[in-house]
Each structure stands twice: as structure tokens, then as C-alpha cells.
Design an enzyme around this catalytic site. Structure first.
Site, PDB file in Angstrom:
ATOM      1  CD1 TRP A 169      -4.818   2.092   5.014  1.00 47.25           C
ATOM      2  CD2 TRP A 169      -6.996   2.521   4.987  1.00 47.25           C
ATOM      3  NE1 TRP A 169      -5.212   2.159   3.696  1.00 47.25           N
ATOM      4  CE2 TRP A 169      -6.561   2.420   3.647  1.00 47.25           C
ATOM      5  CE3 TRP A 169      -8.351   2.778   5.217  1.00 47.25           C
ATOM      6  CZ2 TRP A 169      -7.405   2.576   2.565  1.00 47.25           C
ATOM      7  CZ3 TRP A 169      -9.187   2.929   4.122  1.00 47.25           C
ATOM      8  CH2 TRP A 169      -8.720   2.822   2.819  1.00 47.25           C
ATOM      9  CE1 TYR A 211      -3.674   2.521   0.526  1.00 54.59           C
ATOM     10  CE2 TYR A 211      -2.288   3.355   2.302  1.00 54.59           C
ATOM     11  CZ  TYR A 211      -3.359   3.503   1.457  1.00 54.59           C
ATOM     12  OH  TYR A 211      -4.143   4.627   1.518  1.00 54.59           O
ATOM     13  CD  GLU A 237      -9.819   6.983   3.804  1.00 48.88           C
ATOM     14  OE1 GLU A 237      -9.949   7.112   5.040  1.00 48.88           O
ATOM     15  OE2 GLU A 237      -8.721   6.935   3.244  1.00 48.88           O
TER      16      GLU A 237
END
Length: 112
Positions: free
Chosen positions: A58, A28, A50
């Protein structure tokens, strides 16, 4: 540690310390973080993920992203906008995603 706070990764490349904290973060960090998100479906996916991340890490979302993509038809706006009560019920029963009714409803409303 360098003056910028970056640390060398397993390949010697410097990365943010958080990018080295879990294997899922490495890709990521290198391929997505800090890069523009282009296209309606891609923006819809990021907005949706989100929203699901709210109150969670996350990393939790990244690890479940394949299941989210499957559950939400790869976040194709036209497909998700057409979801009705049966699809909502399916999403609420899907153990692969975050089964929060408010978050699911928000994604469906945003698609519409």
C-alpha cells in the site's frame, strides 16, 4: 508499547505500529485509515487504487497516488468512463503510475 499495541508517535499520540513505519503512512493513518469513503468518485478512486495495489505494498500506491490522480483525472467517473484507446496508451506509457495493462483495463471497465 501499550497493552493495545499502539505506540507513541513523534507528537506523543498513540498510533498503530504500521502507521509509524514510514512518514507516508503517518498522514494516511491519522486522516484516512478506518474512515468511511463517501461519494462515487472517492469510492472509485479507492477501488482503483486497491486494484493497483494487488501484489504490491500500500505504501507503493500511497507514494504514487498524486501521479495516479493526475493520470486518471482525479478519478472522476465520467471522465475516466470516456477514455478511449489514446488515453489507454497514455496510461500505459506513464512512468508515474503502475503500468499494468490488466489493472488499467479493469479501472477503465469499472468506470464504464
Amino acid at each position: 508499547m501499550t497493552a493495545t499495541g499502539a505506540l507513541p508517535g513523534p507528537d506523543g499520540r498513540l498510533r498503530c505500529p504500521w502507521g509509524l513505519s514510514a512518514p507516508d503512512y503517518l498522514g494516511y493513518h491519522d486522516e484516512e485509515w478506518g474512515r468511511p469513503v463517501l461519494g462515487d468518485d472517492a469510492l472509485f478512486e479507492r477501488l482503483s487504487l486497491e486494484a493497483f495495489q494487488s501484489g504490491l505494498s500500500w505504501l507503493t500506491i500511497l507514494r504514487r497516488r498524486p501521479a495516479f490522480r493526475t493520470a486518471f483525472d482525479d478519478f472522476k467517473l465520467t471522465a475516466v468512463a470516456a477514455y478511449g484507446p489514446a488515453e489507454r496508451a497514455r496510461l500505459l506509457a506513464d512512468a508515474g503510475i503502475i503500468r499494468n495493462a490488466r489493472k488499467i483495463d479493469a479501472v477503465l471497465a469499472n468506470a464504464r
